[in-house]
Design an enzyme around this catalytic site. Sequence first.
Site, PDB file in Angstrom:
ATOM      1  N   TYR A   1       3.527   6.700  10.205  1.00 50.87           N
ATOM      2  CA  TYR A   1       2.692   5.557   9.827  1.00 50.87           C
ATOM      3  C   TYR A   1       3.527   4.501   9.105  1.00 50.87           C
ATOM      4  O   TYR A   1       3.447   3.306   9.409  1.00 50.87           O
ATOM      5  CB  TYR A   1       1.518   5.992   8.936  1.00 50.87           C
ATOM      6  CG  TYR A   1       0.484   4.888   8.771  1.00 50.87           C
ATOM      7  CD1 TYR A   1      -0.611   4.802   9.633  1.00 50.87           C
ATOM      8  CD2 TYR A   1       0.626   3.915   7.785  1.00 50.87           C
ATOM      9  CE1 TYR A   1      -1.536   3.776   9.515  1.00 50.87           C
ATOM     10  CE2 TYR A   1      -0.296   2.882   7.658  1.00 50.87           C
ATOM     11  CZ  TYR A   1      -1.380   2.824   8.527  1.00 50.87           C
ATOM     12  OH  TYR A   1      -2.287   1.800   8.415  1.00 50.87           O
TER      13      TYR A   1
ATOM     14  N   HIS B   1       0.854  -1.195   0.000  1.00 49.93           N
ATOM     15  CA  HIS B   1       0.000   0.000   0.000  1.00 49.93           C
ATOM     16  C   HIS B   1       0.888   1.242   0.000  1.00 49.93           C
ATOM     17  O   HIS B   1       1.744   1.392   0.880  1.00 49.93           O
ATOM     18  CB  HIS B   1      -0.907   0.023   1.233  1.00 49.93           C
ATOM     19  CG  HIS B   1      -2.101  -0.863   1.082  1.00 49.93           C
ATOM     20  ND1 HIS B   1      -3.204  -0.769   1.890  1.00 49.93           N
ATOM     21  CD2 HIS B   1      -2.377  -1.842   0.202  1.00 49.93           C
ATOM     22  CE1 HIS B   1      -4.109  -1.654   1.517  1.00 49.93           C
ATOM     23  NE2 HIS B   1      -3.614  -2.336   0.498  1.00 49.93           N
TER      24      HIS B   1
ATOM     25  N   LYS C   1       0.817  -0.160  15.029  1.00 48.06           N
ATOM     26  CA  LYS C   1       2.226  -0.199  15.448  1.00 48.06           C
ATOM     27  C   LYS C   1       2.615  -1.412  16.296  1.00 48.06           C
ATOM     28  O   LYS C   1       3.810  -1.718  16.430  1.00 48.06           O
ATOM     29  CB  LYS C   1       2.557   1.070  16.260  1.00 48.06           C
ATOM     30  CG  LYS C   1       2.626   2.313  15.416  1.00 48.06           C
ATOM     31  CD  LYS C   1       3.915   2.366  14.613  1.00 48.06           C
ATOM     32  CE  LYS C   1       3.882   3.347  13.473  1.00 48.06           C
ATOM     33  NZ  LYS C   1       3.694   2.759  12.153  1.00 48.06           N
TER      34      LYS C   1
ATOM     35  N   TYR D   1      -9.513   5.128   7.393  1.00 38.96           N
ATOM     36  CA  TYR D   1      -9.696   5.461   8.811  1.00 38.96           C
ATOM     37  C   TYR D   1     -10.721   6.589   8.869  1.00 38.96           C
ATOM     38  O   TYR D   1     -10.472   7.660   8.313  1.00 38.96           O
ATOM     39  CB  TYR D   1      -8.388   5.961   9.430  1.00 38.96           C
ATOM     40  CG  TYR D   1      -7.295   4.918   9.599  1.00 38.96           C
ATOM     41  CD1 TYR D   1      -6.431   4.596   8.563  1.00 38.96           C
ATOM     42  CD2 TYR D   1      -7.129   4.273  10.827  1.00 38.96           C
ATOM     43  CE1 TYR D   1      -5.422   3.647   8.736  1.00 38.96           C
ATOM     44  CE2 TYR D   1      -6.113   3.335  11.009  1.00 38.96           C
ATOM     45  CZ  TYR D   1      -5.271   3.021   9.961  1.00 38.96           C
ATOM     46  OH  TYR D   1      -4.274   2.094  10.136  1.00 38.96           O
TER      47      TYR D   1
ATOM     48  N   PRO E   1      -4.558   0.154  18.656  1.00 43.54           N
ATOM     49  CA  PRO E   1      -4.287  -0.329  17.292  1.00 43.54           C
ATOM     50  C   PRO E   1      -4.397   0.752  16.211  1.00 43.54           C
ATOM     51  O   PRO E   1      -4.031   0.494  15.060  1.00 43.54           O
ATOM     52  CB  PRO E   1      -5.345  -1.421  17.071  1.00 43.54           C
ATOM     53  CG  PRO E   1      -6.404  -1.152  18.082  1.00 43.54           C
ATOM     54  CD  PRO E   1      -5.757  -0.481  19.238  1.00 43.54           C
TER      55      PRO E   1
HETATM   56  P1  RFL Z   1       1.583 -11.775  21.483  1.00 46.10           P
HETATM   57  O1  RFL Z   1       1.200 -11.902  20.061  1.00 46.10           O
HETATM   58  O2  RFL Z   1       0.510 -11.470  22.465  1.00 46.10           O
HETATM   59  O3  RFL Z   1       2.274 -13.159  21.885  1.00 46.10           O
HETATM   60  C1  RFL Z   1       2.559 -13.486  23.227  1.00 46.10           C
HETATM   61  C2  RFL Z   1       2.510 -14.997  23.365  1.00 46.10           C
HETATM   62  O4  RFL Z   1       2.849 -15.359  24.710  1.00 46.10           O
HETATM   63  C3  RFL Z   1       1.936 -16.339  25.169  1.00 46.10           C
HETATM   64  N1  RFL Z   1       1.868 -16.264  26.635  1.00 46.10           N
HETATM   65  C4  RFL Z   1       2.565 -17.100  27.463  1.00 46.10           C
HETATM   66  N2  RFL Z   1       3.396 -18.109  27.194  1.00 46.10           N
HETATM   67  C5  RFL Z   1       3.938 -18.751  28.254  1.00 46.10           C
HETATM   68  N3  RFL Z   1       3.664 -18.428  29.542  1.00 46.10           N
HETATM   69  C6  RFL Z   1       2.838 -17.417  29.846  1.00 46.10           C
HETATM   70  N4  RFL Z   1       2.592 -17.091  31.115  1.00 46.10           N
HETATM   71  C7  RFL Z   1       2.238 -16.705  28.782  1.00 46.10           C
HETATM   72  N5  RFL Z   1       1.377 -15.660  28.711  1.00 46.10           N
HETATM   73  C8  RFL Z   1       1.180 -15.407  27.416  1.00 46.10           C
HETATM   74  C9  RFL Z   1       0.629 -15.992  24.495  1.00 46.10           C
HETATM   75  O5  RFL Z   1      -0.262 -17.109  24.419  1.00 46.10           O
HETATM   76  C10 RFL Z   1       1.116 -15.548  23.100  1.00 46.10           C
HETATM   77  O6  RFL Z   1       1.175 -16.618  22.190  1.00 46.10           O
HETATM   78  O7  RFL Z   1       2.767 -10.726  21.725  1.00 46.10           O
HETATM   79  P2  RFL Z   1       3.973 -10.251  20.783  1.00 46.10           P
HETATM   80  O8  RFL Z   1       4.686 -11.458  20.203  1.00 46.10           O
HETATM   81  O9  RFL Z   1       4.709  -9.249  21.562  1.00 46.10           O
HETATM   82  O10 RFL Z   1       3.269  -9.555  19.521  1.00 46.10           O
HETATM   83  C11 RFL Z   1       2.553  -8.359  19.684  1.00 46.10           C
HETATM   84  C12 RFL Z   1       1.388  -8.297  18.696  1.00 46.10           C
HETATM   85  O11 RFL Z   1       0.631  -9.487  18.812  1.00 46.10           O
HETATM   86  C13 RFL Z   1       0.487  -7.071  18.931  1.00 46.10           C
HETATM   87  O12 RFL Z   1       1.251  -5.946  19.295  1.00 46.10           O
HETATM   88  C14 RFL Z   1      -0.337  -6.705  17.677  1.00 46.10           C
HETATM   89  O13 RFL Z   1      -1.239  -7.729  17.358  1.00 46.10           O
HETATM   90  C15 RFL Z   1      -1.100  -5.395  17.897  1.00 46.10           C
HETATM   91  N6  RFL Z   1      -1.998  -5.069  16.772  1.00 46.10           N
HETATM   92  C16 RFL Z   1      -1.513  -4.495  15.609  1.00 46.10           C
HETATM   93  N7  RFL Z   1      -0.188  -4.284  15.457  1.00 46.10           N
HETATM   94  C17 RFL Z   1       0.314  -3.793  14.272  1.00 46.10           C
HETATM   95  O14 RFL Z   1       1.536  -3.615  14.150  1.00 46.10           O
HETATM   96  N8  RFL Z   1      -0.512  -3.482  13.201  1.00 46.10           N
HETATM   97  C18 RFL Z   1      -1.853  -3.666  13.279  1.00 46.10           C
HETATM   98  O15 RFL Z   1      -2.541  -3.441  12.272  1.00 46.10           O
HETATM   99  C19 RFL Z   1      -2.412  -4.164  14.526  1.00 46.10           C
HETATM  100  N9  RFL Z   1      -3.737  -4.375  14.656  1.00 46.10           N
HETATM  101  C20 RFL Z   1      -3.379  -5.322  16.882  1.00 46.10           C
HETATM  102  C21 RFL Z   1      -4.224  -4.954  15.799  1.00 46.10           C
HETATM  103  C22 RFL Z   1      -3.924  -5.937  18.028  1.00 46.10           C
HETATM  104  C23 RFL Z   1      -5.276  -6.174  18.091  1.00 46.10           C
HETATM  105  N10 RFL Z   1      -5.753  -6.848  19.272  1.00 46.10           N
HETATM  106  C24 RFL Z   1      -6.656  -7.918  19.250  1.00 46.10           C
HETATM  107  C25 RFL Z   1      -5.140  -6.569  20.541  1.00 46.10           C
HETATM  108  C26 RFL Z   1      -5.583  -5.169  15.861  1.00 46.10           C
HETATM  109  C27 RFL Z   1      -6.127  -5.759  17.020  1.00 46.10           C
HETATM  110  C28 RFL Z   1      -7.611  -5.951  17.065  1.00 46.10           C
HETATM  111  C1  PHB Z   2      -6.110  -4.611  10.738  1.00 47.64           C
HETATM  112  O1  PHB Z   2      -6.152  -4.874   9.522  1.00 47.64           O
HETATM  113  O2  PHB Z   2      -6.435  -5.451  11.599  1.00 47.64           O
HETATM  114  C2  PHB Z   2      -5.662  -3.262  11.169  1.00 47.64           C
HETATM  115  C3  PHB Z   2      -5.184  -2.376  10.225  1.00 47.64           C
HETATM  116  C4  PHB Z   2      -4.781  -1.101  10.614  1.00 47.64           C
HETATM  117  C5  PHB Z   2      -4.875  -0.733  11.934  1.00 47.64           C
HETATM  118  C6  PHB Z   2      -5.342  -1.633  12.891  1.00 47.64           C
HETATM  119  C7  PHB Z   2      -5.735  -2.900  12.506  1.00 47.64           C
HETATM  120  O3  PHB Z   2      -4.506   0.522  12.293  1.00 47.64           O
END
Ligand code: RFL
Ligand code: PHB
Length: 389
Positions: A384, A72, A296, A200, A292
């Site tokens: 971004y 993108h 980031k 957005y 989110p």
């Molecule tokens: P994770 O992915 O949460 O992985 C952590 C892992 O540790 C396990 N765990 C344990 N294992 C052993 N012992 C314990 N006591 C434990 N406790 C937990 C968990 O089961 C899991 O498997 O962390 P990590 O690796 O630091 O990654 C971070 C990302 O997952 C997170 O920052 C992103 O998903 C945030 N996020 C977004 N980030 C972006 O860069 N771009 C996006 O577009 C974006 N959209 C989002 C998002 C997060 C969202 N949610 C649901 C919070 C959209 C959403 C809706």
């Molecule tokens: C997503 O596709 O899940 C998504 C994209 C952009 C954002 C947050 C989540 O800023």
Amino acid sequence: MRTQVAIIGSGPAGLMLGRLLSRAGIDNVIVERQSADHVLSRIRAGVLEQGSVELIEQAGIGERMRQEGIVHHGTVLAFDGDSHRFDFTDLVGRSVMVYGQTEVTRDLMRARNTDGAPSVYDAAHVAIHDIDGARPRVTYIRDGQTHEIACDFVAGCDGFHGAARASIPADAIRTFERAYPFGWLGILVDRPPVADELIYAHHARGFALCSMRSPTRSRYYVQCAIDEKVEAWSDERFWDELRRRLPPAAADALQTGPSIEKSIAPLRSFVAEPMRFGRLFLAGDAAHIVPPTGAKGLNLALGDVRYLAGALIAHYRDGSDAGLDGYSAKALARVWKAERFSWWMTTLLHTFPDMGPFERRMQRAEFDNLVSSRAAAMAMAESYAGPPY
Ligand code: RFL
Ligand code: PHB
């Protein structure tokens, strides 16, 4: 069991760290509380910064992303129906990649199998011991038995609710937090995205986001009350609400269908400082959370482990601990930049229960400034698309 680096958590931070260490010949074991299938069933991030794309390539797992990811060059911001496209490539010479976190995780898990590096899934009661000494240990219970891993270092990649940060003495860590008074209700649907790029949208009824996973799969979000129950949202109610918040052309073009996933995520800003205690290093959501809105979270997680892997490799290869000693400060500098940007995007685009007419006009003035000032648009695009490493 004995290893060099014990990694807690098999999310993108833990898996990428493991991959980078394995490629450098450093032994590591991943200990994860959930099953691998459960980790792959979580629908999370969708947007990769250019720096994350480069890291995925460097880690040798870029092939499927190159084929299936969607580059993108810009994004659309809309405000009460007025929309404006920000062209990142024109503004700052950078782009982003739409390739879901689930796919990055799948690619990393496959590479780990090929590397023959050990992962322990379904590990209960994971506990970290002796991190302030020279010989840390990790224990866990699996199949009713207690297991122990002796190691040189522990990487806490276990997310916000994990065991790693909680095992640091309270007086050795400082936390900064803001919980937002709303959440995001997200839906995944097998229908083509409403537009080629993300939209957005700020609206008086609340924020909305149109995103995607592929040319045939879309991801949509609407801002909802913090105590909202997902059961209260039929697909019809979701689509009606989304349509009302989008610019008219997008609302007309929206293709709806049955949801294949629906969930609510709270919004939070959080930072723990420092990101190291003795031989324990925190990375990713274990150390910091962003709302989110700025896309980031995943990118920060990958950025942390890029620094941490480099520091651990220097320790084992050259006997230099300068990287390990500087890890926390280097990672936090990038973290606070992303915290600022995510907080700013969230403040610009959401409706807040306590906002008066002045604050609402300030949001509009901020949007108008972005549209009319190339300098402001460049600053937004730079954040971004992600600052270069
Ligand atoms: P994770 O992915 O949460 O992985 C952590 C892992 O540790 C396990 N765990 C344990 N294992 C052993 N012992 C314990 N006591 C434990 N406790 C937990 C968990 O089961 C899991 O498997 O962390 P990590 O690796 O630091 O990654 C971070 C990302 O997952 C997170 O920052 C992103 O998903 C945030 N996020 C977004 N980030 C972006 O860069 N771009 C996006 O577009 C974006 N959209 C989002 C998002 C997060 C969202 N949610 C649901 C919070 C959209 C959403 C809706
Ligand atoms: C997503 O596709 O899940 C998504 C994209 C952009 C954002 C947050 C989540 O800023």
